[in-house]
Design a protein around this motif. Structure first.
Motif, mmCIF file in Angstrom:
data_model
loop_
_atom_site.group_PDB
_atom_site.id
_atom_site.type_symbol
_atom_site.label_atom_id
_atom_site.label_comp_id
_atom_site.label_asym_id
_atom_site.label_seq_id
_atom_site.Cartn_x
_atom_site.Cartn_y
_atom_site.Cartn_z
ATOM 1 N N THR A 13 0.839 -1.205 0.000
ATOM 2 C CA THR A 13 0.000 0.000 0.000
ATOM 3 C C THR A 13 0.877 1.258 0.000
ATOM 4 O O THR A 13 0.648 2.186 -0.772
ATOM 5 N N THR A 14 1.895 1.263 0.851
ATOM 6 C CA THR A 14 2.823 2.395 0.935
ATOM 7 C C THR A 14 3.532 2.609 -0.405
ATOM 8 O O THR A 14 3.658 3.744 -0.872
ATOM 9 N N ARG A 19 4.129 5.671 -5.493
ATOM 10 C CA ARG A 19 4.363 5.417 -6.916
ATOM 11 C C ARG A 19 5.716 4.730 -7.155
ATOM 12 O O ARG A 19 6.405 5.016 -8.128
ATOM 13 N N ASP A 20 6.073 3.829 -6.235
ATOM 14 C CA ASP A 20 7.305 3.056 -6.349
ATOM 15 C C ASP A 20 6.981 1.795 -7.145
ATOM 16 O O ASP A 20 6.585 0.774 -6.592
ATOM 17 N N GLU A 21 7.147 1.894 -8.465
ATOM 18 C CA GLU A 21 6.725 0.817 -9.367
ATOM 19 C C GLU A 21 7.466 -0.485 -9.102
ATOM 20 O O GLU A 21 6.857 -1.559 -9.044
ATOM 21 N N LEU A 22 8.774 -0.426 -8.923
ATOM 22 C CA LEU A 22 9.583 -1.627 -8.695
ATOM 23 C C LEU A 22 9.118 -2.365 -7.438
ATOM 24 O O LEU A 22 8.826 -3.556 -7.474
ATOM 25 N N ARG A 23 9.017 -1.631 -6.333
ATOM 26 C CA ARG A 23 8.630 -2.232 -5.056
ATOM 27 C C ARG A 23 7.209 -2.782 -5.117
ATOM 28 O O ARG A 23 6.956 -3.896 -4.671
ATOM 29 N N SER A 24 6.282 -2.026 -5.672
ATOM 30 C CA SER A 24 4.895 -2.496 -5.704
ATOM 31 C C SER A 24 4.743 -3.722 -6.604
ATOM 32 O O SER A 24 4.042 -4.669 -6.251
ATOM 33 N N ALA A 25 5.432 -3.747 -7.743
ATOM 34 C CA ALA A 25 5.356 -4.908 -8.636
ATOM 35 C C ALA A 25 5.949 -6.144 -7.960
ATOM 36 O O ALA A 25 5.369 -7.236 -8.027
ATOM 37 N N THR A 26 7.080 -5.962 -7.296
ATOM 38 C CA THR A 26 7.734 -7.084 -6.610
ATOM 39 C C THR A 26 6.853 -7.633 -5.499
ATOM 40 O O THR A 26 6.666 -8.847 -5.380
ATOM 41 N N ALA A 79 18.615 -7.694 -16.201
ATOM 42 C CA ALA A 79 19.391 -8.269 -15.098
ATOM 43 C C ALA A 79 19.378 -7.315 -13.904
ATOM 44 O O ALA A 79 19.171 -7.745 -12.762
ATOM 45 N N ALA A 80 19.546 -6.026 -14.168
ATOM 46 C CA ALA A 80 19.540 -5.024 -13.097
ATOM 47 C C ALA A 80 18.173 -4.980 -12.417
ATOM 48 O O ALA A 80 18.079 -4.874 -11.188
ATOM 49 N N ARG A 81 17.117 -5.070 -13.191
ATOM 50 C CA ARG A 81 15.749 -5.068 -12.649
ATOM 51 C C ARG A 81 15.546 -6.281 -11.719
ATOM 52 O O ARG A 81 15.020 -6.141 -10.619
ATOM 53 N N GLU A 82 15.975 -7.461 -12.182
ATOM 54 C CA GLU A 82 15.824 -8.679 -11.371
ATOM 55 C C GLU A 82 16.613 -8.552 -10.058
ATOM 56 O O GLU A 82 16.130 -8.932 -9.004
ATOM 57 N N GLU A 87 16.711 -7.465 -4.148
ATOM 58 C CA GLU A 87 17.086 -6.640 -2.988
ATOM 59 C C GLU A 87 15.857 -6.246 -2.177
ATOM 60 O O GLU A 87 15.898 -6.195 -0.955
ATOM 61 N N VAL A 88 14.746 -5.956 -2.867
ATOM 62 C CA VAL A 88 13.498 -5.626 -2.172
ATOM 63 C C VAL A 88 13.084 -6.824 -1.318
ATOM 64 O O VAL A 88 12.745 -6.691 -0.138
ATOM 65 N N LEU A 89 13.130 -8.020 -1.897
ATOM 66 C CA LEU A 89 12.720 -9.226 -1.176
ATOM 67 C C LEU A 89 13.661 -9.532 -0.009
ATOM 68 O O LEU A 89 13.230 -10.004 1.041
ATOM 69 N N ALA A 90 14.956 -9.254 -0.187
ATOM 70 C CA ALA A 90 15.948 -9.541 0.855
ATOM 71 C C ALA A 90 15.637 -8.789 2.149
ATOM 72 O O ALA A 90 15.964 -9.261 3.236
ATOM 73 N N GLU A 91 14.949 -7.650 2.036
ATOM 74 C CA GLU A 91 14.589 -6.872 3.225
ATOM 75 C C GLU A 91 13.652 -7.642 4.147
ATOM 76 O O GLU A 91 13.565 -7.343 5.337
ATOM 77 N N TYR A 92 12.935 -8.616 3.604
ATOM 78 C CA TYR A 92 11.952 -9.365 4.392
ATOM 79 C C TYR A 92 12.502 -10.702 4.893
ATOM 80 O O TYR A 92 11.792 -11.457 5.542
ATOM 81 N N LEU A 93 13.753 -10.982 4.578
ATOM 82 C CA LEU A 93 14.365 -12.245 4.987
ATOM 83 C C LEU A 93 15.351 -12.009 6.121
ATOM 84 O O LEU A 93 15.910 -10.921 6.243
ATOM 85 N N PRO A 94 15.599 -13.056 6.933
ATOM 86 C CA PRO A 94 16.603 -12.884 7.987
ATOM 87 C C PRO A 94 17.978 -12.641 7.360
ATOM 88 O O PRO A 94 18.210 -13.046 6.227
ATOM 89 N N GLN A 95 18.856 -11.992 8.114
ATOM 90 C CA GLN A 95 20.207 -11.732 7.608
ATOM 91 C C GLN A 95 20.888 -13.059 7.295
ATOM 92 O O GLN A 95 20.842 -13.978 8.094
ATOM 93 N N PRO A 96 21.519 -13.164 6.120
ATOM 94 C CA PRO A 96 22.233 -14.407 5.805
ATOM 95 C C PRO A 96 23.407 -14.618 6.762
ATOM 96 O O PRO A 96 23.970 -13.662 7.275
#
Length: 154
Positions: A13-14, A19-26, A79-82, A87-96
């Motif tokens: 929602t945020t 209007r953060d297209e990358l984050r919202s699409a991911t 490749a940069a987009r992927e 990186e967006v998804l990594a924010e929701y995972l525990p630290q490696p």
């Protein structure tokens, strides 16, 4: 208590409002993957945070693999987009785990397996059974297996 899934919804929602297209699409794709998992099987169910985390990890891995494939094909923009989505998804995972942390966990599991008589290359399965729940989502399986082999051989 806030669940990981509700955090993803709030962040979506945020992102839409910003209007953060990358984050919202991911986040949309990830929530769709979670929904698919929830309705798979005989009856719909709510996933635990641990199950949601596994889905996010799987989605992040897909992004890494796609980025590598695009890079090899010379499609650097994709490749940069992927990678950015990963990186967006990594924010929701525990630290490696660092290599040192992983080695400490595996060494303890090897010692535990040896204490019940499992040694050498044959102990691989026993050690993996001990160590996998402890690493849960904080290190890729291949990396864990390589460390187990190294410590069993040494």
């Amino acid at each position: 208590m806030t669940t990981l899934k509700s955090t993803l919804h709030d962040d979506l929602t945020t992102a839409i409002k910003a209007r953060d297209e990358l984050r919202s699409a991911t986040l949309r794709l990830t929530l769709a993957a979670i929904k698919t998992e929830e309705v798979a099987g005989k009856e719909a169910r709510e996933l635990s945070d641990g199950e949601v985390e596994k889905i996010i990890a799987r989605e992040a891995k897909k992004r890494r693999e796609a980025a590598d494939a695009f890079e090899q094909a010379g499609r650097n923009a994709q490749a940069a987009r992927e990678r950015a989505e990963g990186e967006v998804l990594a924010e929701y995972l525990p630290q490696p785990l660092t290599d040192e942390e992983l080695e400490t966990l595996v060494a303890a599991a090897v010692a535990e397996a040896r204490s019940v008589g499992d040694e050498g290359p044959k102990a691989m399965g026993a050690v993996m059974k001990i160590v996998n729940p402890r690493v849960a989502g904080r290190a890729e399986g291949g990396r864990v297996a390589a460390m187990v082999k190294k410590l069993l051989a040494g």
